[in-house]
Design an enzyme around this catalytic site. Sequence first.
Site, PDB file in Angstrom:
ATOM      1  N   GLN B 127      46.565  33.696  42.006  1.00 42.69           N
ATOM      2  CA  GLN B 127      45.151  33.982  41.776  1.00 42.69           C
ATOM      3  C   GLN B 127      44.893  34.155  40.282  1.00 42.69           C
ATOM      4  OE1 GLN B 127      44.257  37.977  42.728  1.00 42.69           O
ATOM      5  NE2 GLN B 127      42.040  37.740  42.702  1.00 42.69           N
ATOM      6  N   GLY B 128      44.175  33.222  39.685  1.00 41.66           N
ATOM      7  CA  GLY B 128      43.927  33.304  38.246  1.00 41.66           C
ATOM      8  C   GLY B 128      42.519  33.774  37.939  1.00 41.66           C
ATOM      9  N   SER B 130      41.868  37.416  36.253  1.00 38.86           N
ATOM     10  CA  SER B 130      41.846  38.290  35.079  1.00 38.86           C
ATOM     11  C   SER B 130      42.228  37.547  33.808  1.00 38.86           C
ATOM     12  CB  SER B 130      42.828  39.453  35.267  1.00 38.86           C
ATOM     13  OG  SER B 130      42.590  40.104  36.480  1.00 38.86           O
ATOM     14  N   SER B 162      49.901  37.175  39.464  1.00 38.27           N
ATOM     15  CA  SER B 162      51.096  37.445  40.277  1.00 38.27           C
ATOM     16  C   SER B 162      51.661  36.143  40.812  1.00 38.27           C
ATOM     17  CB  SER B 162      50.747  38.339  41.471  1.00 38.27           C
ATOM     18  OG  SER B 162      50.173  39.538  41.039  1.00 38.27           O
ATOM     19  N   GLU B 245      40.408  40.839  50.519  1.00 40.62           N
ATOM     20  CA  GLU B 245      41.611  41.490  50.025  1.00 40.62           C
ATOM     21  C   GLU B 245      41.550  42.985  50.307  1.00 40.62           C
ATOM     22  OE1 GLU B 245      42.279  41.243  45.791  1.00 40.62           O
ATOM     23  OE2 GLU B 245      44.005  42.582  45.864  1.00 40.62           O
ATOM     24  N   GLU B 388      38.697  53.307  39.448  1.00 48.86           N
ATOM     25  CA  GLU B 388      37.437  53.719  38.816  1.00 48.86           C
ATOM     26  C   GLU B 388      36.329  52.724  39.150  1.00 48.86           C
ATOM     27  OE1 GLU B 388      40.437  53.585  37.205  1.00 48.86           O
ATOM     28  OE2 GLU B 388      40.725  55.742  37.425  1.00 48.86           O
TER      29      GLU B 388
HETATM   30  C1  LIG Z   1      50.630  44.519  39.751  1.00 47.31           C
HETATM   31  C2  LIG Z   1      49.356  43.816  39.403  1.00 47.31           C
HETATM   32  C3  LIG Z   1      49.081  42.591  39.958  1.00 47.31           C
HETATM   33  C4  LIG Z   1      47.924  41.899  39.620  1.00 47.31           C
HETATM   34  N1  LIG Z   1      47.727  40.641  40.146  1.00 47.31           N
HETATM   35  C5  LIG Z   1      46.657  39.916  39.715  1.00 47.31           C
HETATM   36  C6  LIG Z   1      46.508  38.537  40.116  1.00 47.31           C
HETATM   37  O1  LIG Z   1      47.332  38.004  40.871  1.00 47.31           O
HETATM   38  N2  LIG Z   1      45.450  37.833  39.647  1.00 47.31           N
HETATM   39  C7  LIG Z   1      44.521  38.385  38.817  1.00 47.31           C
HETATM   40  O2  LIG Z   1      43.574  37.710  38.446  1.00 47.31           O
HETATM   41  N3  LIG Z   1      44.631  39.692  38.407  1.00 47.31           N
HETATM   42  C8  LIG Z   1      45.689  40.449  38.833  1.00 47.31           C
HETATM   43  N4  LIG Z   1      45.841  41.763  38.385  1.00 47.31           N
HETATM   44  C9  LIG Z   1      44.900  42.280  37.388  1.00 47.31           C
HETATM   45  C10 LIG Z   1      43.989  43.408  37.849  1.00 47.31           C
HETATM   46  O3  LIG Z   1      43.012  42.925  38.689  1.00 47.31           O
HETATM   47  C11 LIG Z   1      43.433  44.066  36.576  1.00 47.31           C
HETATM   48  O4  LIG Z   1      44.492  44.739  35.967  1.00 47.31           O
HETATM   49  C12 LIG Z   1      42.316  45.036  36.847  1.00 47.31           C
HETATM   50  O5  LIG Z   1      41.191  44.361  37.285  1.00 47.31           O
HETATM   51  C13 LIG Z   1      41.948  45.868  35.621  1.00 47.31           C
HETATM   52  O6  LIG Z   1      41.694  45.071  34.513  1.00 47.31           O
HETATM   53  P1  LIG Z   1      42.419  45.390  33.119  1.00 47.31           P
HETATM   54  O7  LIG Z   1      43.860  45.402  33.369  1.00 47.31           O
HETATM   55  O8  LIG Z   1      41.907  44.463  32.098  1.00 47.31           O
HETATM   56  O9  LIG Z   1      41.985  46.865  32.760  1.00 47.31           O
HETATM   57  P2  LIG Z   1      40.617  47.302  32.044  1.00 47.31           P
HETATM   58  O10 LIG Z   1      39.492  46.627  32.689  1.00 47.31           O
HETATM   59  O11 LIG Z   1      40.777  47.176  30.592  1.00 47.31           O
HETATM   60  O12 LIG Z   1      40.552  48.837  32.436  1.00 47.31           O
HETATM   61  C14 LIG Z   1      41.174  49.859  31.691  1.00 47.31           C
HETATM   62  C15 LIG Z   1      40.747  51.182  32.267  1.00 47.31           C
HETATM   63  O13 LIG Z   1      39.353  51.340  32.098  1.00 47.31           O
HETATM   64  C16 LIG Z   1      38.727  51.627  33.331  1.00 47.31           C
HETATM   65  N5  LIG Z   1      37.387  51.048  33.358  1.00 47.31           N
HETATM   66  C17 LIG Z   1      37.006  49.807  32.989  1.00 47.31           C
HETATM   67  N6  LIG Z   1      35.698  49.643  33.168  1.00 47.31           N
HETATM   68  C18 LIG Z   1      35.208  50.813  33.661  1.00 47.31           C
HETATM   69  C19 LIG Z   1      33.915  51.278  34.058  1.00 47.31           C
HETATM   70  N7  LIG Z   1      32.847  50.495  33.982  1.00 47.31           N
HETATM   71  N8  LIG Z   1      33.802  52.539  34.533  1.00 47.31           N
HETATM   72  C20 LIG Z   1      34.889  53.340  34.620  1.00 47.31           C
HETATM   73  N9  LIG Z   1      36.144  52.959  34.258  1.00 47.31           N
HETATM   74  C21 LIG Z   1      36.296  51.707  33.784  1.00 47.31           C
HETATM   75  C22 LIG Z   1      39.635  51.013  34.353  1.00 47.31           C
HETATM   76  O14 LIG Z   1      39.493  51.639  35.608  1.00 47.31           O
HETATM   77  C23 LIG Z   1      41.006  51.292  33.760  1.00 47.31           C
HETATM   78  O15 LIG Z   1      41.412  52.590  34.071  1.00 47.31           O
HETATM   79  C24 LIG Z   1      46.994  42.466  38.720  1.00 47.31           C
HETATM   80  C25 LIG Z   1      47.252  43.726  38.181  1.00 47.31           C
HETATM   81  C26 LIG Z   1      48.424  44.406  38.501  1.00 47.31           C
HETATM   82  C27 LIG Z   1      48.690  45.740  37.865  1.00 47.31           C
END
Ligand SMILES: Cc1cc2nc3c(=O)[nH]c(=O)nc-3n(C[C@H](O)[C@H](O)[C@H](O)COP(=O)(O)OP(=O)(O)OC[C@H]3O[C@@H](n4cnc5c(N)ncnc54)[C@H](O)[C@@H]3O)c2cc1C
Lengths: 336, 404
Positions: B127-128, B130, B162, B245, B388
């Site tokens: 899944q692409g 993020s 992933s 999901e 969050e």
């Molecule tokens: C093990 C794992 C597997 C994953 N697999 C996939 C995958 O297969 N495909 C894919 O596309 N993605 C995948 N992801 C990505 C995942 O969906 C993102 O990590 C997630 O959406 C958060 O984005 P970010 O990491 O950029 O964090 P950020 O968005 O930068 O968030 C950082 C912090 O800020 C908080 N935050 C951000 N905005 C707000 C708001 N408006 N209000 C309050 N708090 C806020 C968040 O809750 C977090 O605590 C995976 C992640 C993990 C850890």
Amino acid sequence: MIDLLPSEEQQQIIDSVAGFLEAQLPVTRLRPGPDGARPADAGLTDALWHHIASLGWFGLGVSEAQGGAGYPIVVEMLVARELGRHAVSPSVTATMAAAHLAARGGETSLASLIGGERRVAVANRVSAGGDEYHLIDGRGADCFLILEETETRLYHASAFGRTRPVMSLDDAVTLDRADLPASAQPLLRDATGDIAHRVSLLNSAQLLGVAEAALRLAVDYAGAREQFGQAIGSFQAIKHSCADMAVRAEAAYAQTFFAGLSQGSRRPDAAYQIAAAKVVSADAALANARACIQIHGGIGFTAECDAHVFLKRAHLLGQLGGERRWLRSTLLGSGV
Amino acid sequence: MHFEPSPGDVAFRADVREFIRQHLPPDMARRSYICSQPPDIGDFRRWQRILHDRGWGAPHWPVEYGGTGWTAMQRHIFMEEIFRADAIDYGWQGTHMIGPVLIAFGTEEQRRRFLPPMLRGEEIWCQGFSEPNAGSDLASLRTRAELAGDEWVIHGQKIWTSDAAEADWGFFLVRTDPHAKPQRGISMLLVPMNAPGVRVRPIEALNGGRDLNEVFLDGVRVPRGNLVGEAGQGWTCAKYLLEKERTASAYLYRNRRELEKAREIARAETVEGVRLIDTPEFARRIARVEADLLALEWSVLRILAGEKNLHDADAVVSALKIRGAEMQQRVAALQLDALGPRALRVFAQGDRSAEVIEGTSLWPAYVPGRLGQFLYARAATLYGGTREIQKNIIARRAFGLGSG
Ligand SMILES: Cc1cc2nc3c(=O)[nH]c(=O)nc-3n(C[C@H](O)[C@H](O)[C@H](O)COP(=O)(O)OP(=O)(O)OC[C@H]3O[C@@H](n4cnc5c(N)ncnc54)[C@H](O)[C@@H]3O)c2cc1C
């Protein structure tokens, strides 16, 4: 009122210790290199060990008459807190504690501990009643310090047999399994609880350092990372999470240093205060490390970000020097 | 509300149990008992094939595409039995995510091309979504695709993908209209992971795992027909998929199985001669999680049964996700506390030594996987939308509070 804040002299010590560690052992040293490998000894080389000895850390609390600096336990704890912040090997505080053990016994080995020629590491029993121990950062150590309930014992490394390497949850330390035969005689032992209390306080201070470092890292990231066109630290969920971390760190600070003072002044409830400090600081370190990962989002789940170092170190230190189960009974037994 | 199993359900359970008993390879079950998350890709492929041969490759799909037509209760029972036997949880990115999207939005041609190999476990998906600067704020994603003749040409970068290194195909969110409102300009494209210009770099996770990746897309060309739905419909597809999901993300069955393991540990471990499970403190902690698990179970059953809820459906699904994710973390912490000082040691994810697989008296087989799970559980409140963000959704959709 009691004053838990460091004196001017103590603050100078903190600044120099922090400056030294930041230069020599920044947490970033633990990041995997391009080949995925981390530095051997987690950066704590023999040369650095000797350098630390020359700074006098191993004899900080030992009397001047015996070759130390004669500082109260809280000064050792201030150093331990910085060590925790930088996830430095628990061998450093083990050696500090062993120096006290040697000093009590009027041991000739004291000078070599303070001087950095002898290195002490931590051994932790794997399961109650068994012979198997985990040796933490034990490679190259001359002696091992074991803490069980109120008793501390120091063994020569040769007392352990069948040593074999295993993987450590906290990958900033090495881990070996080894057997300690029931017949093995310790070099030194203390059953009064005095050394045990010191070890526990040094662990609590390191846990406090972990809790504070996780807070610092989280706050920095919350100010830098942007989503939805603003710093994530501007979202209340993140703001409050940081505030919760600060509240936990403050509680751990207050209890840990109060416990340190109560040990120094031999308050009758010192054991209780010390057990409470361990529980509060261990909880703060774990909870703050978790929150730090959460605030980092996806990057917090990687080995490239330092947040996991604090989670693992919190877990390691929480397991050392007395199980939580025993700590609880101390709290229940003497506090109420 | 009617959740009592009928006599037919009881017979169904016996059927499923018997099938699993006969067909689940014991070595696979053992590996999954020790560490079920993430599953071994080879095991996943094998097990998916076995289920498919029985017609159970994707029970939740419509019958015409290979689903089973089971009732909510039957699907529930099936999942219970899967986890009870330490079988493998089935394809997340595949049958759980892109499968339902293709069924809802894809062309008949896409369904014929992609669904059968997905069901057989022959094609693995990733899944692409993020990107480095578009995580929670997914709608700000910048990977772009332009039509050049009959092909889409893609430029950009994804992260946290992933299984990208093992995957045969990926479904990607890309910006196809830079001038439209952010959500409207997004489309979903199907990309073969071996296409020229696709480069995958693994990222080491905090548990040493290597299933997360960065994916670089550098002038990647895919046929026009790889667009899912219409141009600009990507956001709608993604929302549909994330909802799917999250329903599964209550992790109900996994949580139940892991709590059972916590009990198993607490029955075996003793403190001063007393079994941990017989100490009031530990028994109370287990009971507390069990109570929340029961509540989660009823909530999941209500959703499976399509019951009306007090609140907006999105809010309910987010609530389940939060509960299920936090419970994974609580159960893992419980297991760890029960292991006591043994828990300084971890075992390599792929360790298949006899000591691990069979266990020893000092290191019983319940030890090796637990620490890995403890670390992995940190991700539960991140992936699929962070805790969050889920809370923001609940506040907005259930109560109209705030815009976030
Ligand atoms: C093990 C794992 C597997 C994953 N697999 C996939 C995958 O297969 N495909 C894919 O596309 N993605 C995948 N992801 C990505 C995942 O969906 C993102 O990590 C997630 O959406 C958060 O984005 P970010 O990491 O950029 O964090 P950020 O968005 O930068 O968030 C950082 C912090 O800020 C908080 N935050 C951000 N905005 C707000 C708001 N408006 N209000 C309050 N708090 C806020 C968040 O809750 C977090 O605590 C995976 C992640 C993990 C850890």
